[in-house]
Design a protein around this motif. Structure first.
Motif, PDB file in Angstrom:
ATOM      1  N   SER A 189      21.448 -25.947  38.775  1.00  0.00           N
ATOM      2  CA  SER A 189      22.756 -26.603  38.832  1.00  0.00           C
ATOM      3  C   SER A 189      23.888 -25.590  38.767  1.00  0.00           C
ATOM      4  N   LEU A 190      23.722 -24.569  37.934  1.00  0.00           N
ATOM      5  CA  LEU A 190      24.732 -23.513  37.837  1.00  0.00           C
ATOM      6  C   LEU A 190      24.923 -22.821  39.177  1.00  0.00           C
ATOM      7  N   PHE A 191      23.824 -22.422  39.813  1.00  0.00           N
ATOM      8  CA  PHE A 191      23.940 -21.741  41.100  1.00  0.00           C
ATOM      9  C   PHE A 191      24.433 -22.673  42.200  1.00  0.00           C
ATOM     10  N   LEU A 192      24.143 -23.970  42.097  1.00  0.00           N
ATOM     11  CA  LEU A 192      24.692 -24.926  43.059  1.00  0.00           C
ATOM     12  C   LEU A 192      26.204 -25.014  42.921  1.00  0.00           C
ATOM     13  N   LEU A 193      26.694 -25.043  41.684  1.00  0.00           N
ATOM     14  CA  LEU A 193      28.140 -25.048  41.472  1.00  0.00           C
ATOM     15  C   LEU A 193      28.777 -23.761  41.982  1.00  0.00           C
ATOM     16  N   LEU A 194      28.138 -22.633  41.700  1.00  0.00           N
ATOM     17  CA  LEU A 194      28.676 -21.360  42.173  1.00  0.00           C
ATOM     18  C   LEU A 194      28.674 -21.274  43.694  1.00  0.00           C
ATOM     19  N   ALA A 195      27.622 -21.794  44.329  1.00  0.00           N
ATOM     20  CA  ALA A 195      27.537 -21.757  45.786  1.00  0.00           C
ATOM     21  C   ALA A 195      28.587 -22.641  46.432  1.00  0.00           C
ATOM     22  N   SER A 196      28.972 -23.718  45.749  1.00  0.00           N
ATOM     23  CA  SER A 196      29.965 -24.626  46.323  1.00  0.00           C
ATOM     24  C   SER A 196      31.404 -24.217  45.998  1.00  0.00           C
ATOM     25  N   GLY A 197      31.566 -23.129  45.243  1.00  0.00           N
ATOM     26  CA  GLY A 197      32.895 -22.613  44.970  1.00  0.00           C
ATOM     27  C   GLY A 197      33.484 -23.010  43.643  1.00  0.00           C
TER      28      GLY A 197
END
Length: 76
Positions: A65-73
């Motif tokens: 979830s953390l990397f998904l948030l980071l990937a989405s900006g």
């Protein structure tokens, strides 16, 4: 001496891949946890296995979830 800028130890280009892989692993471990809970009897259950499986699933889903948030900006 000038301070060094803070940089991520993981390259930005890997965020989408890491999120996909970690979320997939977390969902598979979560599914195995639910299958274990549904198919085992009360006498056959092992608390240590349940806690370890839940902790592993939680870690993978959390980092995914953390990397998904980071990937989405969304920088957290």
């Amino acid at each position: 001496m000038a301070p060094k800028p803070i940089a991520s130890p993981v390259p930005d280009a890997l965020y989408p891949t890491l999120s996909l892989v970690m979320l997939a692993i977390g969902l598979v471990v979560t599914a195995s946890f639910f299958i274990y809970e549904a198919t085992s009897t009360r006498q056959n259950r092992c608390l240590a296995k349940e806690l370890i499986t839940g902790a592993v699933a939680s870690v993978f889903l959390g980092f995914g979830s953390l990397f998904l948030l980071l990937a989405s900006g969304v920088y957290v």
